[in-house]
Scaffold this motif. Structure first.
Motif, short mmCIF file in Angstrom:
data_model
loop_
_atom_site.label_atom_id
_atom_site.label_comp_id
_atom_site.label_asym_id
_atom_site.label_seq_id
_atom_site.Cartn_x
_atom_site.Cartn_y
_atom_site.Cartn_z
N LEU A 1 -4.20 -26.50 -2.96
CA LEU A 1 -4.42 -26.49 -1.51
C LEU A 1 -3.61 -25.39 -0.81
N LEU B 1 -10.80 -45.64 6.00
CA LEU B 1 -10.87 -45.29 4.57
C LEU B 1 -12.19 -44.56 4.26
N ASN C 1 -12.50 -40.55 3.20
CA ASN C 1 -13.07 -40.14 1.91
C ASN C 1 -14.29 -39.24 2.10
N PHE D 1 -12.99 -35.81 3.29
CA PHE D 1 -12.41 -35.13 2.12
C PHE D 1 -13.53 -34.45 1.31
N ALA E 1 -7.68 -26.94 4.50
CA ALA E 1 -6.72 -27.42 3.49
C ALA E 1 -5.86 -28.58 4.00
N ILE F 1 -7.94 -31.74 4.24
CA ILE F 1 -8.17 -32.31 2.90
C ILE F 1 -6.94 -33.09 2.44
N ARG F 2 -5.78 -32.48 2.63
CA ARG F 2 -4.53 -33.12 2.22
C ARG F 2 -4.30 -34.44 2.98
N LEU F 3 -4.50 -34.38 4.30
CA LEU F 3 -4.22 -35.59 5.09
C LEU F 3 -5.30 -36.65 4.91
N ARG G 1 -6.61 -37.42 2.20
CA ARG G 1 -6.25 -38.19 1.01
C ARG G 1 -5.09 -39.14 1.28
N GLU G 2 -4.04 -38.64 1.94
CA GLU G 2 -2.90 -39.51 2.27
C GLU G 2 -3.37 -40.71 3.10
N ALA H 1 -6.47 -42.00 3.39
CA ALA H 1 -7.31 -42.93 2.63
C ALA H 1 -6.44 -43.87 1.80
N GLU H 2 -5.41 -43.33 1.18
CA GLU H 2 -4.58 -44.17 0.30
C GLU H 2 -3.80 -45.22 1.08
N ILE H 3 -3.24 -44.84 2.21
CA ILE H 3 -2.47 -45.85 2.96
C ILE H 3 -3.42 -46.86 3.60
N GLU I 1 1.17 -44.38 11.57
CA GLU I 1 1.77 -43.05 11.66
C GLU I 1 0.94 -42.00 10.91
N ILE I 2 0.48 -42.37 9.71
CA ILE I 2 -0.30 -41.42 8.90
C ILE I 2 -1.69 -41.22 9.52
N ALA J 1 -1.44 -38.76 12.41
CA ALA J 1 -1.32 -37.37 11.95
C ALA J 1 -2.66 -36.85 11.42
N PHE K 1 4.62 -37.23 4.24
CA PHE K 1 5.11 -38.57 4.56
C PHE K 1 5.97 -39.16 3.45
#
Lengths: 108, 108, 108, 108
Positions: A27, B16, B20, B23, B36, B39-41, B43-44, B46-48, B72-73, B76, D62
């Motif tokens: 990335l 979620l 996804n 992404f 970029a 894409i990074r955020l 993923r973060e 979706a996981e939380i 918080e996530i 962002a 995070f």
């Protein structure tokens, strides 16, 4: 943990680390477009490796089937990563192929 | 499931899905480089969201703390997504802000 | 998201919720010992359902294989749950069998 | 991976393994009822450890917040596990407290 699982769990955890690091570094590359498939597969591969390692750690009755799927995804991720010259991609490809082999042995 | 959790779980599952899908679509855009951070955020986030929804579904003693972090996530991720004109980014931003709000209420 | 995936994602998310709730409630039953296998399978099933739903949401090239494995785990979890009279077990069994069917259709 | 993260990732992965093994073994104990809270917390703790380790591996913005939450859940899981004399519980308690300490240092 079943002692027989030890090496396969280790291979999954190393592949997990390599895929997450490759995802992060892809990335940040200048040519992200070229890395899109690598980014996508790094994520799929990290998720199945985490799942496979944990399924073995808790003696899941499905550990063999999960490892069989893990081997298939690792193989695909390794084949994509090895196309790219970046160190993180080459390291990831190596970890993927090792993990695929360990998972195939575990599942057989 | 605790009845009070219902709306917050729903918001997490919608976020979620949006993350996804965003992404996936960001990785297919022509200008992946610009996406970029999205894409990074994605993923973060979706996981939380998956973790938060499941923690409520199983009455985790840590559901409030997990939702606080989720808010918080989501915030962002929503802030990054809303910078981009793509439909998937705009939809994702909206889902993120709704989820952040639901998680804050749940955690308070 | 691929439109064809919609029903299968929904079935996975409903099974995820049912498995997490059954896990929580089984742990609060008087006869936890009798529920041990149910608790174990609820967790395995929740994890593969979350993975399957997300793999479809992000158009994973492995969605079909993941759903095939998901069907197998759902089937096993449903068979265990249906042995127990608790409402949460019966509801979980029903969600598991529906999800197994949706995943088999998706994978075929 | 950020070099500073190395020890904390390692502590998370060791705690993940200990929690998954303790979960599996608790479910096989004669007195499962007594272990219900341990089983519940082992799962919560395994999930946050996997999330924390991966967030560091991919340089998540995070990571510090996730590790702060991880420390809190590890602390609670360790406190529950240490009440039980089983070897797997004692080993898990030790791994939890080590991970809590590593996560607190990482987050500070």
């Amino acid at each position: 943990m079943n002692h027989n699982f030890h090496d396969c769990i280790q291979a999954c955890l190393e592949c997990l680390a390599a895929c997450n690091e490759c995802f992060d570094k892809c990335l940040s590359e200048d040519h992200v477009k070229m890395m899109a498939e690598c980014i996508r597969l790094d994520r799929e591969c990290a998720e199945i490796c985490a799942f496979a390692a944990q399924s073995m750690q808790r003696n899941s009755p499905f550990a063999a089937q999960i490892c069989r799927l893990c081997a298939e995804i690792c193989e695909a991720c390794g084949n994509e990563c090895k196309k790219h010259d970046h160190d993180h991609c080459q390291r990831c490809a190596e970890a993927c192929f090792k993990c695929a082999e360990a998972c195939r042995q575990m599942a057989s």
